[in-house]
Motif scaffolding. Structure first.
Motif, PDB file in Angstrom:
ATOM      1  N   MET A 181       0.823  -1.259   0.069  1.00 14.69           N
ATOM      2  CA  MET A 181       0.187  -0.091   0.000  1.00 14.69           C
ATOM      3  C   MET A 181       0.783   1.196  -0.108  1.00 14.69           C
ATOM      4  SD  MET A 181      -3.042  -1.308   2.566  1.00 14.69           S
ATOM      5  CE  MET A 181      -3.766  -2.801   1.966  1.00 14.69           C
ATOM      6  N   PRO A 230      -1.159   5.890   3.514  1.00 22.22           N
ATOM      7  CA  PRO A 230      -2.177   5.589   4.434  1.00 22.22           C
ATOM      8  C   PRO A 230      -3.599   5.566   3.895  1.00 22.22           C
ATOM      9  CG  PRO A 230      -0.530   7.015   5.369  1.00 22.22           C
ATOM     10  CD  PRO A 230      -0.228   6.925   3.966  1.00 22.22           C
ATOM     11  N   GLU A 280      -4.306   4.768   0.883  1.00 22.55           N
ATOM     12  CA  GLU A 280      -4.589   3.352   0.211  1.00 22.55           C
ATOM     13  C   GLU A 280      -5.055   2.488   1.235  1.00 22.55           C
ATOM     14  OE1 GLU A 280      -2.556   0.320  -2.668  1.00 22.55           O
ATOM     15  OE2 GLU A 280      -1.769   2.327  -2.447  1.00 22.55           O
ATOM     16  N   TYR A 281      -4.472   2.372   2.430  1.00 17.21           N
ATOM     17  CA  TYR A 281      -4.713   1.477   3.508  1.00 17.21           C
ATOM     18  C   TYR A 281      -6.217   1.783   3.955  1.00 17.21           C
ATOM     19  CZ  TYR A 281      -5.460  -0.009   8.068  1.00 17.21           C
ATOM     20  OH  TYR A 281      -6.108  -0.723   9.261  1.00 17.21           O
ATOM     21  N   TRP A 285      -8.822   0.131   1.769  1.00 15.42           N
ATOM     22  CA  TRP A 285      -8.583  -1.196   2.078  1.00 15.42           C
ATOM     23  C   TRP A 285      -9.658  -1.685   3.053  1.00 15.42           C
ATOM     24  CZ3 TRP A 285      -7.238  -4.048   6.260  1.00 15.42           C
ATOM     25  CH2 TRP A 285      -7.202  -5.489   6.003  1.00 15.42           C
ATOM     26  N   GLU A 286      -9.232  -0.887   4.270  1.00 16.85           N
ATOM     27  CA  GLU A 286      -9.935  -1.163   5.624  1.00 16.85           C
ATOM     28  C   GLU A 286     -11.404  -1.171   5.382  1.00 16.85           C
ATOM     29  OE1 GLU A 286      -8.721  -0.402  10.055  1.00 16.85           O
ATOM     30  OE2 GLU A 286      -9.218   1.407   8.669  1.00 16.85           O
ATOM     31  N   TYR A 290       3.306   1.026   2.994  1.00 15.27           N
ATOM     32  CA  TYR A 290       3.095  -0.085   4.257  1.00 15.27           C
ATOM     33  C   TYR A 290       2.813  -1.407   3.350  1.00 15.27           C
ATOM     34  CZ  TYR A 290       2.226   3.793   7.169  1.00 15.27           C
ATOM     35  OH  TYR A 290       2.406   5.094   7.885  1.00 15.27           O
ATOM     36  N   LEU A 304       0.678  -4.869   4.074  1.00 16.67           N
ATOM     37  CA  LEU A 304      -0.247  -5.751   4.562  1.00 16.67           C
ATOM     38  C   LEU A 304       0.096  -6.948   4.754  1.00 16.67           C
ATOM     39  CD1 LEU A 304      -3.127  -5.694   6.126  1.00 16.67           C
ATOM     40  CD2 LEU A 304      -4.099  -6.301   3.972  1.00 16.67           C
ATOM     41  N   LEU A 334      -0.129  -4.574   9.657  1.00 16.87           N
ATOM     42  CA  LEU A 334       0.152  -3.761   8.871  1.00 16.87           C
ATOM     43  C   LEU A 334       1.514  -3.216   9.139  1.00 16.87           C
ATOM     44  CD1 LEU A 334      -0.856  -1.998   6.463  1.00 16.87           C
ATOM     45  CD2 LEU A 334      -1.575  -0.173   8.147  1.00 16.87           C
ATOM     46  N   LYS A 356       4.861  -0.801   8.416  1.00 22.85           N
ATOM     47  CA  LYS A 356       5.496   0.561   8.038  1.00 22.85           C
ATOM     48  C   LYS A 356       6.710   0.034   7.344  1.00 22.85           C
ATOM     49  CE  LYS A 356       5.993   4.977   7.212  1.00 22.85           C
ATOM     50  NZ  LYS A 356       7.044   5.022   6.149  1.00 22.85           N
TER      51      LYS A 356
END
Length: 158
Positions: free
Chosen positions: A47, A50, A52-53, A56-57, A75, A77, A128, A130
């Motif tokens: 990702m 943040p 993009e995360y 997804w979430e 990041y 996942l 997740l 970093k």
């Protein structure tokens, strides 16, 4: 002059470091036991931000716990995959290595002890991570036995 070069190479000079990996640090920033994984195998998803995360979430309907605010950066996942009952988990080491576009992460996978009668709800653990700010071509995840659990090959950046 030739003797000087030979001595340098033999004693660990410039050329000896070309094949070695450099230590880098990664950091788990969020995790959950119910990530809504759609497959049974370990999966890696890069990702780029943040945002993009967060997308997804929201799409997955998952909620990972950890750092309230995610700094800019990329990041990873890591999903353990679907498991039929409780007792599964994983821990990603902060000590990783990098070598010419290859980032190698290490993880310990937790499973119920052999012979136990597992129960409870189905789980799909994920973390997740970093990543360091660096150009990446491939990310691999190695388990505690040295076995490769997953590899992610990235598209070259134009």
């Amino acid at each position: 002059m030739l003797a000087g070069l030979s001595g340098c190479a033999v004693s660990g000079g410039f050329f000896s470091s070309l094949g070695q990996s450099d230590p880098v640090e990664v950091r788990e920033v969020r995790r959950a036991l119910a990530c809504g994984s759609t497959q049974d195998e370990v999966a890696l998803t890069l990702m780029s931000s943040p945002a993009e995360y967060a997308a997804w979430e929201s799409q997955r309907g998952a909620h990972l716990y950890g750092d309230a605010t995610l700094p800019a950066g990329q990041y990873l996942l890591v999903e353990m995959g679907r498991r039929k009952f409780e007792g599964y988990g994983m821990a990603i080491s902060s000590a990783a290595t990098a070598k010419r576009g290859l980032l190698t992460l290490r993880a310990t996978f937790i499973e119920p002890a052999a012979g136990t009668d597992p129960g409870g709800e189905a789980v799909s653990p994920c973390s997740l991570i970093k990543l360091p700010d660096m150009a990446l071509e491939t990310i691999e995840l190695i388990d505690e036995d040295g076995d490769r659990r997953a590899t992610l090959t990235l598209e070259p950046q134009a």
